[in-house]
Scaffold this active site. Structure first.
Site, PDB file in Angstrom:
ATOM      1  CE  LYS A 114      -4.162  -1.955   2.043  1.00 25.94           C
ATOM      2  NZ  LYS A 114      -5.118  -1.958   3.144  1.00 25.94           N
ATOM      3  CE  LYS A 198      -9.589  -9.440  -2.218  1.00 25.08           C
ATOM      4  NZ  LYS A 198      -9.048  -9.306  -0.861  1.00 25.08           N
ATOM      5  CE  LYS A 201     -15.353   3.480  -3.654  1.00 29.47           C
ATOM      6  NZ  LYS A 201     -15.368   4.250  -2.420  1.00 29.47           N
TER       7      LYS A 201
END
Length: 334
Positions: A114, A198, A201
């Protein structure tokens, strides 16, 4: 034996099929079991590890609760609350961060993914949030935590922190060491545009995912346009290892119908994708449309959603603050 289940969901808004099949569907089953005591937390403190629009965050917290209820979680049987409403979470996270070790956090692969290349610009919250996650779980004496593949490492850290606290303060079994509840099949639903990524959103194309609020027409259109390969559907699951899109679509169909992958392969072996996609669209509309309609209805009922959160907060606060009080005594606070 009664299980005490804890799970947290980030209020990102616009939850999708991956969230439903990978987590919420499992929560509903856990909620139905009379032997389970379930705590479902909307982890808004975790959400602010990246910048949020305050109004959107408030709306997303309510929408997450609406999604839980629309999918079948009973708020009278389970505790549903938002994390920031229970101060014990933040305080326990600080105490446990004094037990956790830098080396443990440095091994967390999710932070590396991240934060990207420029880790110096990542927030301290993004780095240390696995300790807050441990506090979330340990405050409720959870015996089991439903986790996906990407959260297994965080649960291991939680177990390490609990064991070290118990050893450091000579309080055997005070912090319960939780076991993972790992969904063996269909825990990772992949993008409709790329079977190696994956469903998320954050992917730019809305065609990559089925949102839980999508209309019937949108669902049908997205499945029609979902990426496939030129071969007929396989007769053996081994063939799917080199066919990620086929594996993903067959997995979605299987999970929605509570079939094994082999059962679905037997049903569609040798058939073409157009016939399969038609059946998959039918099942998706049948399962998702009622959820979408209920979410839209509940999203207009802020008072009802706030009452669920307030009731949940009272129950969660009572349990968590009592646990925190005992932690204070053990650590030596007056």
């Amino acid at each position: 034996m009664n299980k005490k289940i804890f799970s947290g969901v980030q209020p990102t808004g616009n939850l999708h099929l991956g969230n439903y099949l990978g987590a919420i569907k499992n929560f509903v089953e856990l909620n139905k079991d009379e032997n389970n005591n379930c705590v479902f937390c909307v982890v808004d403190l975790h959400a602010i590890t990246v910048k949020q629009d305050p109004k959107e965050l408030r709306d997303n917290i309510r929408e997450t609760v609406a999604t839980f209820v629309a999918c079948g979680i009973n708020p009278e049987k389970s505790i549903i609350f938002n994390q920031s409403a229970v101060p014990a979470h933040s305080e326990a996270a600080w105490i446990l961060s004094c037990v956790a070790r830098m080396g443990w956090l440095n091994r967390m692969t999710q932070f590396k993914e991240k934060a990207g290349k420029d880790k110096e610009k990542a927030s301290i919250g993004l780095y240390s949030y696995p300790v807050l996650m441990a506090a979330d779980i340990l405050l409720y004496d959870a015996t089991h935590v439903p986790v996906g593949e990407d959260q297994k490492q965080h649960l291991e850290l939680c177990r390490d922190i609990a064991q070290k606290f118990n050893n450091d303060y000579s309080v055997e079994d005070f912090l319960k060491v939780p076991d993972p509840l790992i969904q063996k099949e269909f825990s990772r639903i992949m993008s409709l545009k790329d079977g190696t990524k994956k469903m998320s959103k954050s992917e730019l194309s809305d065609l990559s995912r089925i949102n839980l609020t999508d209309s019937e027409d949108l669902i049908v259109n997205k499945i029609k346009k979902a990426k496939t390969d030129p071969l007929p559907l396989p007769s053996d699951s081994k063939e799917l290892e080199t066919r990620p899109e086929a594996k993903n679509l067959l997995g979605i169909y299987s999970s929605l119908n509570n079939f094994t992958l082999d059962q679905t392969i037997n049903e569609f072996s040798g058939k073409n994708f157009s016939e399969f996609k038609e059946k998959l669209s039918q099942v998706l509309v049948e399962k998702i449309n009622p959820v979408a309609n209920e979410i839209k209805k509940l999203n207009k009922e802020n008072e009802y959603l706030d009452k669920i959160l307030l009731d949940g907060q009272k129950k969660a606060n009572e349990y968590a603050s009592n646990k925190l009080k005992k932690i204070h005594e053990i650590v030596g606070f007056l």
